[in-house]
Write a protein that holds these residues in place. Structure first.
Motif, PDB file in Angstrom:
ATOM      1  N   ASP A  92       0.825  -1.207   0.000  1.00  0.00           N
ATOM      2  CA  ASP A  92       0.000   0.000   0.000  1.00  0.00           C
ATOM      3  C   ASP A  92       0.861   1.261   0.000  1.00  0.00           C
ATOM      4  OD1 ASP A  92      -2.296  -1.568   0.068  1.00  0.00           O
ATOM      5  OD2 ASP A  92      -2.298  -1.651   2.259  1.00  0.00           O
ATOM      6  N   VAL A  93       1.993   1.184   0.688  1.00  0.00           N
ATOM      7  CA  VAL A  93       2.920   2.322   0.774  1.00  0.00           C
ATOM      8  C   VAL A  93       4.317   1.813   0.451  1.00  0.00           C
ATOM      9  CG1 VAL A  93       1.522   3.595   2.428  1.00  0.00           C
ATOM     10  CG2 VAL A  93       3.209   1.947   3.257  1.00  0.00           C
ATOM     11  N   PRO A  94       5.225   2.696   0.028  1.00  0.00           N
ATOM     12  CA  PRO A  94       6.596   2.240  -0.271  1.00  0.00           C
ATOM     13  C   PRO A  94       7.275   1.647   0.959  1.00  0.00           C
ATOM     14  CG  PRO A  94       6.199   4.440  -1.150  1.00  0.00           C
ATOM     15  CD  PRO A  94       5.022   4.123  -0.275  1.00  0.00           C
ATOM     16  N   ALA A  95       8.054   0.594   0.730  1.00  0.00           N
ATOM     17  CA  ALA A  95       8.784  -0.059   1.824  1.00  0.00           C
ATOM     18  C   ALA A  95      10.126   0.647   2.009  1.00  0.00           C
ATOM     19  CB  ALA A  95       8.968  -1.539   1.515  1.00  0.00           C
ATOM     20  N   ASP A  96      10.082   1.801   2.684  1.00  0.00           N
ATOM     21  CA  ASP A  96      11.303   2.591   2.852  1.00  0.00           C
ATOM     22  C   ASP A  96      12.300   1.914   3.783  1.00  0.00           C
ATOM     23  OD1 ASP A  96      10.245   4.572   1.205  1.00  0.00           O
ATOM     24  OD2 ASP A  96       9.254   5.580   2.886  1.00  0.00           O
ATOM     25  N   GLU A  97      11.796   1.047   4.671  1.00  0.00           N
ATOM     26  CA  GLU A  97      12.704   0.415   5.637  1.00  0.00           C
ATOM     27  C   GLU A  97      13.462  -0.762   5.041  1.00  0.00           C
ATOM     28  OE1 GLU A  97       9.018  -1.959   5.625  1.00  0.00           O
ATOM     29  OE2 GLU A  97       9.477   0.182   5.642  1.00  0.00           O
ATOM     30  N   LEU A  98      13.095  -1.183   3.817  1.00  0.00           N
ATOM     31  CA  LEU A  98      13.760  -2.314   3.168  1.00  0.00           C
ATOM     32  C   LEU A  98      14.670  -1.818   2.048  1.00  0.00           C
ATOM     33  CD1 LEU A  98      10.908  -4.986   2.864  1.00  0.00           C
ATOM     34  CD2 LEU A  98      12.872  -5.049   4.401  1.00  0.00           C
ATOM     35  N   ASN A  99      15.788  -2.488   1.886  1.00  0.00           N
ATOM     36  CA  ASN A  99      16.722  -2.213   0.804  1.00  0.00           C
ATOM     37  C   ASN A  99      16.981  -3.500   0.035  1.00  0.00           C
ATOM     38  OD1 ASN A  99      17.195   0.572   1.548  1.00  0.00           O
ATOM     39  ND2 ASN A  99      18.424  -0.202   3.253  1.00  0.00           N
ATOM     40  N   VAL A 100      17.474  -3.346  -1.189  1.00  0.00           N
ATOM     41  CA  VAL A 100      17.814  -4.515  -1.997  1.00  0.00           C
ATOM     42  C   VAL A 100      18.917  -5.302  -1.290  1.00  0.00           C
ATOM     43  CG1 VAL A 100      18.784  -5.277  -4.184  1.00  0.00           C
ATOM     44  CG2 VAL A 100      17.144  -3.387  -4.141  1.00  0.00           C
ATOM     45  N   GLY A 101      18.693  -6.586  -1.135  1.00  0.00           N
ATOM     46  CA  GLY A 101      19.637  -7.442  -0.428  1.00  0.00           C
ATOM     47  C   GLY A 101      19.207  -7.787   0.979  1.00  0.00           C
ATOM     48  N   ASP A 102      18.209  -7.057   1.537  1.00  0.00           N
ATOM     49  CA  ASP A 102      17.738  -7.362   2.886  1.00  0.00           C
ATOM     50  C   ASP A 102      16.980  -8.684   2.907  1.00  0.00           C
ATOM     51  OD1 ASP A 102      18.843  -5.027   3.659  1.00  0.00           O
ATOM     52  OD2 ASP A 102      16.948  -3.949   3.958  1.00  0.00           O
ATOM     53  N   LYS A 103      17.048  -9.360   4.029  1.00  0.00           N
ATOM     54  CA  LYS A 103      16.343 -10.627   4.190  1.00  0.00           C
ATOM     55  C   LYS A 103      14.950 -10.387   4.758  1.00  0.00           C
ATOM     56  CE  LYS A 103      20.053 -14.036   4.537  1.00  0.00           C
ATOM     57  NZ  LYS A 103      20.616 -15.137   5.350  1.00  0.00           N
ATOM     58  N   VAL A 104      13.988 -11.164   4.276  1.00  0.00           N
ATOM     59  CA  VAL A 104      12.624 -11.153   4.795  1.00  0.00           C
ATOM     60  C   VAL A 104      12.386 -12.512   5.439  1.00  0.00           C
ATOM     61  CG1 VAL A 104      10.185 -10.961   4.224  1.00  0.00           C
ATOM     62  CG2 VAL A 104      11.850  -9.531   3.044  1.00  0.00           C
ATOM     63  N   LEU A 105      12.109 -12.499   6.744  1.00  0.00           N
ATOM     64  CA  LEU A 105      11.998 -13.731   7.513  1.00  0.00           C
ATOM     65  C   LEU A 105      10.571 -13.936   8.004  1.00  0.00           C
ATOM     66  CD1 LEU A 105      15.292 -13.308   9.562  1.00  0.00           C
ATOM     67  CD2 LEU A 105      14.968 -14.613   7.452  1.00  0.00           C
ATOM     68  N   VAL A 106      10.371 -15.084   8.629  1.00  0.00           N
ATOM     69  CA  VAL A 106       9.038 -15.470   9.076  1.00  0.00           C
ATOM     70  C   VAL A 106       8.636 -14.742  10.358  1.00  0.00           C
ATOM     71  CG1 VAL A 106       9.755 -17.397  10.536  1.00  0.00           C
ATOM     72  CG2 VAL A 106       7.589 -17.532   9.311  1.00  0.00           C
ATOM     73  N   ASP A 107       9.560 -13.987  10.958  1.00  0.00           N
ATOM     74  CA  ASP A 107       9.247 -13.315  12.216  1.00  0.00           C
ATOM     75  C   ASP A 107       8.262 -12.162  12.058  1.00  0.00           C
ATOM     76  OD1 ASP A 107      10.885 -11.608  10.877  1.00  0.00           O
ATOM     77  OD2 ASP A 107      12.437 -11.469  12.425  1.00  0.00           O
ATOM     78  N   GLN A 108       7.886 -11.822  10.829  1.00  0.00           N
ATOM     79  CA  GLN A 108       6.865 -10.788  10.638  1.00  0.00           C
ATOM     80  C   GLN A 108       5.473 -11.286  11.014  1.00  0.00           C
ATOM     81  OE1 GLN A 108       5.635 -10.074   6.428  1.00  0.00           O
ATOM     82  NE2 GLN A 108       7.360 -11.429   5.929  1.00  0.00           N
ATOM     83  N   PHE A 109       5.317 -12.609  11.162  1.00  0.00           N
ATOM     84  CA  PHE A 109       4.031 -13.182  11.562  1.00  0.00           C
ATOM     85  C   PHE A 109       4.075 -13.544  13.044  1.00  0.00           C
ATOM     86  CE2 PHE A 109       4.542 -14.144   7.053  1.00  0.00           C
ATOM     87  CZ  PHE A 109       3.327 -13.698   6.535  1.00  0.00           C
ATOM     88  N   ALA A 110       2.889 -13.616  13.648  1.00  0.00           N
ATOM     89  CA  ALA A 110       2.760 -13.980  15.054  1.00  0.00           C
ATOM     90  C   ALA A 110       1.596 -14.952  15.206  1.00  0.00           C
ATOM     91  CB  ALA A 110       2.548 -12.735  15.916  1.00  0.00           C
ATOM     92  N   ASP A 111       1.589 -15.670  16.294  1.00  0.00           N
ATOM     93  CA  ASP A 111       0.503 -16.610  16.566  1.00  0.00           C
ATOM     94  C   ASP A 111      -0.829 -15.869  16.588  1.00  0.00           C
ATOM     95  OD1 ASP A 111       2.613 -18.272  16.844  1.00  0.00           O
ATOM     96  OD2 ASP A 111       2.322 -18.716  18.974  1.00  0.00           O
TER      97      ASP A 111
END
Length: 218
Positions: A92-111
């Motif tokens: 929905d909005v630009p991902a300013d906190e992410l850069n090319v090469g950054d890892k995206v992990l499963v910790d963005q989800f929660a129970d």
């Protein structure tokens, strides 16, 4: 913040609560993923998105990548190794906190998070109308010759043809399917595993995209 991740369906198992309650769950190896490209509404693409690469257990060498994809990965400055799977996650909005090469992990989800899973259903090959569209069978009494046949599908005088889109026999399955209203039962950050309450489309080993539900974001 990005709201999705690429994963691979491992299979189904059960979770046991202290009171003995059993919950069937689908285990998904979610990530790790790497940011390969960023797109913004202000740029030439005209929309906000992040392209993720699924870091598989089978690494692929740069020399084995075709020329267009080789140039695509070289644009990252050499910080991103080639990946076999690339998927784009709309934002929905630009991902300013992410850069090319950054890892995206499963910790963005929660129970307890509400999610939706996009996958490819199992291919069933050629199927008839009863299996494919849940048609009813014809009479099975003596002399009946219309037990599993589809029956009449057109008119003789007008329009003298079969209308487009008429449900009939044909190829079943092997199509993009989105299952909504699923819930995360457990997150295993150490092993990059998501345990989702319920069933997920696709066969074991197939690729899926797990995204946070629009209802949860609202």
């Amino acid at each position: 913040m990005i709201n999705g991740i690429i994963g691979k369906k491992v299979g189904m198992t059960q979770l046991f609560a202290p009171d003995g309650t059993v919950t069937p769950v689908t285990v998904i190896k979610a990530g790790p993923c790497v940011v390969v490209q960023k797109k913004t509404s202000a740029g030439p693409d005209g929309y906000n998105a992040v392209q993720l690469g699924f870091v598989d257990d089978r690494p692929i060498k740069l020399k084995n990548v075709n020329k267009p994809m080789r140039g695509h990965f070289e644009k990252t400055g050499g910080g991103v190794p080639p990946t076999r799977v690339l998927k784009e996650i709309r934002l929905d909005v630009p991902a300013d906190e992410l850069n090319v090469g950054d890892k995206v992990l499963v910790d963005q989800f929660a129970d307890g998070d509400m999610i939706e899973v996009v996958g490819r259903s199992k291919g069933r090959g050629f199927a008839g109308t009863i299996k494919r569209h849940n048609f009813s069978r014809g009479p099975e009494s003596h002399g009946s010759m219309n037990v599993r046949a589809p029956g009449s599908i057109g008119s003789s005088a007008y329009p003298s043809r079969v209308i487009k889109g008429t449900r009939s026999s044909g190829h079943m399955g092997d199509a993009r399917v989105t299952v909504k209203g699923l819930t995360v039962a457990r997150v295993d950050v150490e092993n990059n595993l998501l345990m989702i309450r319920g069933a997920v489309p696709g066969a074991n080993g197939s690729l899926v995209v797990v995204k946070k539900s629009e209802r949860q974001k609202k």
